[in-house]
Design a protein around this motif. Sequence first.
Motif, PDB file in Angstrom:
ATOM      1  N   VAL A 206      -0.688  11.536  -2.542  1.00 12.51           N
ATOM      2  CA  VAL A 206       0.451  12.304  -2.029  1.00 12.51           C
ATOM      3  C   VAL A 206       0.626  12.109  -0.528  1.00 12.51           C
ATOM      4  O   VAL A 206       1.670  12.438   0.015  1.00 12.51           O
ATOM      5  N   GLY A 207      -0.386  11.596   0.136  1.00 12.09           N
ATOM      6  CA  GLY A 207      -0.301  11.377   1.569  1.00 12.09           C
ATOM      7  C   GLY A 207      -1.362  10.396   2.023  1.00 12.09           C
ATOM      8  O   GLY A 207      -2.255  10.024   1.261  1.00 12.09           O
ATOM      9  N   PRO A 208      -1.289   9.974   3.296  1.00 15.83           N
ATOM     10  CA  PRO A 208      -2.258   8.996   3.788  1.00 15.83           C
ATOM     11  C   PRO A 208      -3.673   9.549   3.939  1.00 15.83           C
ATOM     12  O   PRO A 208      -4.627   8.785   4.019  1.00 15.83           O
ATOM     13  N   ASP A 209      -3.814  10.885   3.961  1.00 17.03           N
ATOM     14  CA  ASP A 209      -5.130  11.505   4.108  1.00 17.03           C
ATOM     15  C   ASP A 209      -5.672  12.040   2.788  1.00 17.03           C
ATOM     16  O   ASP A 209      -6.640  12.807   2.795  1.00 17.03           O
ATOM     17  N   ALA A 210      -5.089  11.670   1.683  1.00 16.87           N
ATOM     18  CA  ALA A 210      -5.493  12.199   0.378  1.00 16.87           C
ATOM     19  C   ALA A 210      -6.881  11.692  -0.001  1.00 16.87           C
ATOM     20  O   ALA A 210      -7.238  10.539   0.267  1.00 16.87           O
ATOM     21  N   GLU A 211      -7.652  12.566  -0.611  1.00 17.91           N
ATOM     22  CA  GLU A 211      -8.974  12.204  -1.104  1.00 17.91           C
ATOM     23  C   GLU A 211      -8.839  11.526  -2.475  1.00 17.91           C
ATOM     24  O   GLU A 211      -7.982  11.916  -3.272  1.00 17.91           O
TER      25      GLU A 211
ATOM     26  N   LYS B 249      -2.080   4.361  -1.016  1.00 18.10           N
ATOM     27  CA  LYS B 249      -2.608   5.134   0.112  1.00 18.10           C
ATOM     28  C   LYS B 249      -2.501   4.316   1.399  1.00 18.10           C
ATOM     29  O   LYS B 249      -2.103   4.837   2.449  1.00 18.10           O
ATOM     30  N   ARG B 250      -2.816   3.044   1.333  1.00 16.22           N
ATOM     31  CA  ARG B 250      -2.738   2.194   2.516  1.00 16.22           C
ATOM     32  C   ARG B 250      -1.292   2.054   2.977  1.00 16.22           C
ATOM     33  O   ARG B 250      -1.010   2.094   4.177  1.00 16.22           O
ATOM     34  N   ARG B 251      -0.375   1.899   2.055  1.00  8.09           N
ATOM     35  CA  ARG B 251       1.039   1.792   2.443  1.00  8.09           C
ATOM     36  C   ARG B 251       1.537   3.086   3.067  1.00  8.09           C
ATOM     37  O   ARG B 251       2.323   3.052   4.010  1.00  8.09           O
ATOM     38  N   LEU B 252       1.093   4.221   2.536  1.00  9.98           N
ATOM     39  CA  LEU B 252       1.481   5.509   3.131  1.00  9.98           C
ATOM     40  C   LEU B 252       0.918   5.644   4.540  1.00  9.98           C
ATOM     41  O   LEU B 252       1.578   6.183   5.432  1.00  9.98           O
ATOM     42  N   ALA B 253      -0.304   5.142   4.752  1.00 11.65           N
ATOM     43  CA  ALA B 253      -0.895   5.197   6.094  1.00 11.65           C
ATOM     44  C   ALA B 253      -0.129   4.305   7.073  1.00 11.65           C
ATOM     45  O   ALA B 253       0.006   4.637   8.249  1.00 11.65           O
ATOM     46  N   LEU B 254       0.368   3.174   6.611  1.00 12.10           N
ATOM     47  CA  LEU B 254       1.130   2.283   7.481  1.00 12.10           C
ATOM     48  C   LEU B 254       2.491   2.860   7.836  1.00 12.10           C
ATOM     49  O   LEU B 254       3.048   2.552   8.898  1.00 12.10           O
TER      50      LEU B 254
END
Length: 130
Positions: free
Chosen positions: A57-62, A123-128
């Motif tokens: 759901v976000g770049p910091d998701a576990e 997750k990586r794409r959301l972080a970018l």
Amino acid sequence: MEEDFANAKDAVGLDHTQARCYRSWRRHIVLAMAALALLAVISALDRRTHPAPVLPVGPDAEPPTDYGRTALTVPETRRLFQLFTTLLRDLPTAIAARRMAFHLRWSTWRRRHQARSRWHHYKRRLALLT
């Protein structure tokens, strides 16, 4: 449309004919499309019974404990169908049952691994993006 035709050529050999007349060409096309429809229905039934893979759901998701698994695709359905109907028919029943179980476990493991990979790629794409 082009992608569907390319998938049909790969999955059921839609372009593997050297028909000299319309009747034989039509028979080949009808049988190939019926085989593709059967594989698509099997894939859709599997997709309906298994939930979609979990996405971040976000770049910091576990990472979740269970990522789910990707849906059974038409090429994977074709591979399993061909394996179970042609390659294992000449084996003794006990050996064929063990090989079928192995290939089903392998397919399940591979689809779970694809779901895990998908989760980390998303997750990586959301972080970018952030």
